[in-house]
Design an enzyme around this catalytic site. Sequence first.
Site, mmCIF file in Angstrom:
data_model
loop_
_atom_site.group_PDB
_atom_site.id
_atom_site.type_symbol
_atom_site.label_atom_id
_atom_site.label_comp_id
_atom_site.label_asym_id
_atom_site.label_seq_id
_atom_site.Cartn_x
_atom_site.Cartn_y
_atom_site.Cartn_z
ATOM 1 N N ALA A 85 -4.486 12.063 8.558
ATOM 2 C CA ALA A 85 -4.200 10.424 8.781
ATOM 3 C C ALA A 85 -5.314 9.735 9.165
ATOM 4 O O ALA A 85 -5.303 8.585 9.021
ATOM 5 C CB ALA A 85 -2.799 10.222 9.643
ATOM 6 N N GLY A 86 -6.576 10.458 9.645
ATOM 7 C CA GLY A 86 -7.646 9.607 9.979
ATOM 8 C C GLY A 86 -8.631 9.553 8.983
ATOM 9 O O GLY A 86 -8.557 9.642 7.743
ATOM 10 N N ASN A 146 -11.049 16.836 1.293
ATOM 11 C CA ASN A 146 -11.755 15.845 0.589
ATOM 12 C C ASN A 146 -13.502 16.038 1.131
ATOM 13 O O ASN A 146 -13.363 16.532 1.919
ATOM 14 C CB ASN A 146 -11.488 14.584 1.466
ATOM 15 C CG ASN A 146 -11.949 12.892 1.170
ATOM 16 O OD1 ASN A 146 -12.848 13.131 0.131
ATOM 17 N ND2 ASN A 146 -11.960 12.158 1.718
ATOM 18 N N THR A 147 -14.163 15.380 0.217
ATOM 19 C CA THR A 147 -15.887 15.922 0.488
ATOM 20 C C THR A 147 -16.484 14.519 1.000
ATOM 21 O O THR A 147 -16.283 13.489 0.230
ATOM 22 C CB THR A 147 -16.338 16.492 -0.774
ATOM 23 O OG1 THR A 147 -17.626 16.528 -0.634
ATOM 24 C CG2 THR A 147 -16.280 15.661 -2.116
ATOM 25 N N HIS A 148 -17.127 14.538 1.948
ATOM 26 C CA HIS A 148 -17.646 13.340 2.580
ATOM 27 C C HIS A 148 -19.213 13.660 2.809
ATOM 28 O O HIS A 148 -19.577 14.665 3.279
ATOM 29 C CB HIS A 148 -16.996 13.285 4.204
ATOM 30 C CG HIS A 148 -17.668 12.140 4.595
ATOM 31 N ND1 HIS A 148 -17.464 10.761 4.242
ATOM 32 C CD2 HIS A 148 -18.379 11.954 5.752
ATOM 33 C CE1 HIS A 148 -18.097 9.791 5.111
ATOM 34 N NE2 HIS A 148 -18.650 10.684 6.112
ATOM 35 N N ASP A 173 -11.967 10.583 7.504
ATOM 36 C CA ASP A 173 -12.692 11.747 7.635
ATOM 37 C C ASP A 173 -12.707 12.455 8.903
ATOM 38 O O ASP A 173 -13.950 13.031 9.462
ATOM 39 C CB ASP A 173 -14.209 11.212 7.200
ATOM 40 C CG ASP A 173 -14.154 10.492 5.955
ATOM 41 O OD1 ASP A 173 -13.655 10.791 5.064
ATOM 42 O OD2 ASP A 173 -15.073 9.691 6.053
ATOM 43 N N ARG A 195 0.859 -1.208 -0.069
ATOM 44 C CA ARG A 195 0.075 0.014 -0.275
ATOM 45 C C ARG A 195 0.960 1.401 0.010
ATOM 46 O O ARG A 195 0.497 2.427 -0.694
ATOM 47 C CB ARG A 195 -0.780 -0.123 1.190
ATOM 48 C CG ARG A 195 -2.022 1.018 0.940
ATOM 49 C CD ARG A 195 -3.242 0.970 1.919
ATOM 50 N NE ARG A 195 -3.958 1.832 1.749
ATOM 51 C CZ ARG A 195 -5.185 1.839 1.122
ATOM 52 N NH1 ARG A 195 -5.617 0.406 0.886
ATOM 53 N NH2 ARG A 195 -5.907 2.585 1.050
#
Length: 207
Positions: A141-142, A106-108, A144, A64
Amino acid sequence: MRVVVLVSGTGSNLQALIDASADPAYGVEIVAVGADREGTLGIVRAEAAGIPTFVTRLRDHATREEWDAALTAAIAVHEPELIVLAGFMKLVGEPFLTAYGGRTLNTHPALSPSFPGAHGPADALAYGVKVTGATLFVVDAGVDTGAIVSQVAVPVEDDDDVVSLHERIKVVERAMLVESVGRIAREGITVSGRRVRFGASDSHALD
Ligand code: GAR
């Protein structure tokens, strides 16, 4: 502002950014679109708009971390100032965050910190909340968990299913993404711990 957008699927949020970027006054140039899989509609949308594309698949890499480094290198070629994850369904790791931490959004499809992960609308519906929505955040690093740039609320209707709820969320999510990315391009952004505001750090307009 030079922006790279990463997608995994349909790319309707990407399309909203492409459409907004057609106006020079918006202040954004999408310099490349990347995906983690072949055959996404998001990549087709980018190609139709004449935007360079790349695909970096996890399965083509031994670990990864190697995939993450390859993705980071593919992005770096385009020298972006901002990365937008728009329906990118993979977590980024150490190499990516070393290069692009603090300038990746980022969009959540949920109101953070509720319902993180890949099933925001389904989890909100199952919990029975009456209001959910979408969150734009600075990637950390989490899962969301990053500092919140923008949020928008969406009522849950009695007859909603996962598809109808997610589609209503996506309508306001696209508008929030376009508005926020444009403001960042034109005004800058300041992140102080978990508090985020539009405007450059040397600007006192919002003090
Ligand atoms: C969006 O609702 C986005 O928030 C979600 O995927 C959808 C992509 O739609 N992302 C996540 O759930 C990430 N955790 P699109 O491909 O039509 O833009």
